[in-house]
Design an enzyme around this catalytic site. Structure first.
Site, PDB file in Angstrom:
ATOM      1  N   ALA A  28      -1.927  12.078  -1.212  1.00 28.79           N
ATOM      2  CA  ALA A  28      -2.644  10.804  -1.290  1.00 28.79           C
ATOM      3  C   ALA A  28      -1.929   9.828  -0.368  1.00 28.79           C
ATOM      4  O   ALA A  28      -0.862  10.127   0.174  1.00 28.79           O
ATOM      5  CB  ALA A  28      -2.683  10.302  -2.729  1.00 28.79           C
ATOM      6  N   TYR A  29      -2.535   8.673  -0.192  1.00 25.19           N
ATOM      7  CA  TYR A  29      -2.043   7.717   0.798  1.00 25.19           C
ATOM      8  C   TYR A  29      -1.662   6.383   0.170  1.00 25.19           C
ATOM      9  O   TYR A  29      -2.440   5.801  -0.585  1.00 25.19           O
ATOM     10  CB  TYR A  29      -3.107   7.492   1.886  1.00 25.19           C
ATOM     11  CG  TYR A  29      -3.237   8.703   2.773  1.00 25.19           C
ATOM     12  CD1 TYR A  29      -2.557   8.776   3.980  1.00 25.19           C
ATOM     13  CD2 TYR A  29      -3.993   9.791   2.380  1.00 25.19           C
ATOM     14  CE1 TYR A  29      -2.640   9.901   4.777  1.00 25.19           C
ATOM     15  CE2 TYR A  29      -4.083  10.919   3.172  1.00 25.19           C
ATOM     16  CZ  TYR A  29      -3.400  10.967   4.364  1.00 25.19           C
ATOM     17  OH  TYR A  29      -3.479  12.093   5.146  1.00 25.19           O
TER      18      TYR A  29
END
Length: 154
Positions: A28-29
């Site tokens: 994820a970011y």
């Protein structure tokens, strides 16, 4: 460090016969700004934080900085990330001194498979297997930081 890679859609599962390794990934970011992204990734029993810069005009290269971090830290950081996560299996296909990384996406991205090969120079030649389809190098639609937006469950 500058990352130089070519990226292709994959047309069938013939690559699996050549794979020497398969690893489950979740990522994820923290940030998906077009000028720079910050990714948290757990790959098998290891975890990483990665910062990537803007792609070159050709889409072949960009700055990449990556550090291994403890898996427990990565799990905590995943809680702080922007909405959505990418889950995938990565297959490693050796090719002389290079290798292909083939990502078979799961969840809402199931059915999408992308192969990448990292090169030493932008004009390096390499073998193209028949299971490789359309080249999508430099196409932002196929950056993981954009694919993650398609992976969000509604």
């Amino acid at each position: 460090m500058i990352e130089i890679e070519r990226k292709f859609l994959v047309e069938n599962e013939d690559y699996k016969k050549l794979a020497v390794k398969k690893t489950y990934f979740v990522q994820a970011y923290l940030n998906t700004h077009p000028e720079r992204t910050t990714r948290i990734r757990i790959a098998g029993d290891k975890a990483f934080i990665t910062i990537k810069g803007k792609s070159s005009a050709s889409g072949l290269s960009r700055f990449e900085w990556e550090k291994e971090i403890p898996v427990e830290d990565a799990k905590e950081l995943l809680e702080l990330c922007e909405p959505g996560a990418i889950e995938k299996y990565r297959y490693i296909i050796p090719l002389e001194e290079l290798f292909y990384e083939v990502d078979e996406f799961l969840g809402n991205l199931k059915g999408l498979t992308i192969a990448e090969i990292e090169l030493k120079k932008e004009d390096d030649s390499f073998k193209k297997f028949d299971w490789l389809g359309k080249e999508v190098t430099g196409d932002p639609d196929y950056y993981n930081s954009n694919l993650i937006k398609r992976s969000i469950k509604i």
